[in-house]
Design an enzyme around this catalytic site. Structure first.
Site, PDB file in Angstrom:
ATOM      1  CG  ASP A 101     -50.822  21.556 -33.074  1.00 21.89           C
ATOM      2  OD1 ASP A 101     -51.326  21.130 -34.122  1.00 21.89           O
ATOM      3  OD2 ASP A 101     -49.647  21.943 -32.990  1.00 21.89           O
ATOM      4  CB  SER A 112     -50.193  23.284 -36.223  1.00 15.60           C
ATOM      5  OG  SER A 112     -49.292  23.859 -35.300  1.00 15.60           O
TER       6      SER A 112
END
Length: 332
Positions: free
Chosen positions: A152, A38
């Site tokens: 993510d 991320s």
């Protein structure tokens, strides 16, 4: 020292990664490998491309209004934010560069939403790898990459230690972004106990007849009023005899909005996953950034969070290699 970095996920708290990198470089250490999930993938990719300083200047200029415009809210996309404008800005800074061309090994960690597996991106365009890794579930739309629907990396791998296990480094450093705040832990220990509430109940009910007081506490308003006692700041509990609290009286709990519930749920899950990762691949040094440093979408607080990251890095590095007067730079 030759250092390999694992940079964790955590939204805007990822600005702290910039502070960690600044501190390492000021001390003369050489970063020879980086993996990120991320926001960790974004910061790690920019550093590997030699563009982190340029990105830092840009991030430091952001205001709340600018951030809202860049996040590009959407009611029809798979996430409430498209974030395309942020990626456009990152592309402008990065240029047309592939992972293979980077001077240091770089891995962006993502999650394949269909296969339910962690994916390491070690080839292809850097900006595409970053876009896939920052797709926070329910917040930023997933990204289609090489026929896979990616999101993510922190969903399954919030601190990607495994990708740097083979890097030839003197030290591995992991940076997590979901740590507990020491002040919160202290406040929790000092939170009013049942005995303190009993004292409050006795002093309150002495003003009323017992029957009337219990009737009052059966109402929502009455419970709310007594619930406020749990946050009253005074010199401490009153002495009291054993007094039974009505079953309807419960300690006050925080009220969380829909996004806060989702965000806290993700934090809890990632903290648990991070503990397992660190147990399987223990780093030589672990730097833990409290989750209370800022909210996940506080991207307008770059300078503040970068400073906190550098302070935490300096304190952690001093435990393994204390700074001397001959060291370059400053602790920041």
């Amino acid at each position: 020292m030759r250092v390999a970095l694992a940079l964790g996920s955590g939204g805007a708290r990822g600005y702290a990664h910039i502070g960690v990198i600044h501190e390492l470089l000021e001390r003369g250490h050489d970063i020879v490998g980086v993996a990120g999930s991320s926001m960790g993938a974004l910061v790690g990719g920019l550093h590997a491309a030699g563009k982190l300083d340029e990105y830092t200047l840009w991030a430091s200029s952001l205001t709340q209004r600018t951030v809202l415009r860049l996040l590009d809210p959407s009611l029809s996309a798979a996430g409430v934010l498209r974030a395309g404008k942020i990626l456009d800005a990152v592309r402008d800074i990065l240029g047309d560069v592939t992972i293979e061309e980077l001077p240091i090994p770089y891995t962006a960690v993502c999650t394949d939403l269909i296969a339910g597996k962690s994916v390491w991106l070690q080839h292809g365009a850097v900006d595409e790898a970053i876009r896939a890794s920052i797709a926070i579930p329910g917040v930023i739309s997933p990204h289609v990459h090489d026929g896979r629907l990616l999101a993510d990396g922190g969903i399954l791998n919030p601190i990607p230690m495994a990708p740097i296990a083979s890097v030839n480094a003197d030290m591995t450093i992991a940076v997590g972004l979901s740590g507990d705040d020491p002040e919160s832990r202290r406040a929790a220990r000092e939170r009013p106990t049942a005995e303190w509430l009993k004292g409050k109940w006795r002093s309150t009910s002495s003003l009323l007849e017992s029957k009337a007081a219990r009737s009052l506490l059966e109402t929502t308003t009455g419970r709310a009023v007594l619930g406020r006692f749990s946050t009253v700041d005074d010199d401490g509990p009153e002495s009291s005899d054993d007094v039974d609290l009505p079953e309807s009286v419960e300690p006050a709990v925080p009220r969380l909005g829909g996004f806060e519930v989702m965000n806290r749920t993700i934090d809890i899950a990632q903290s648990a996953l991070a503990r397992h990762t660190l147990a399987a691949y223990p780093p030589d040094l672990y730097i833990e950034v409290p989750r209370t440093v800022c909210r996940s979408l506080d991207f307008h607080r770059a300078d503040e969070v970068i400073g906190i990251g550098q302070e935490l890095a300096a304190a952690a590095l001093d435990t393994v290699a204390p700074r001397t007067e001959a060291d370059p730079g400053s602790a920041g």
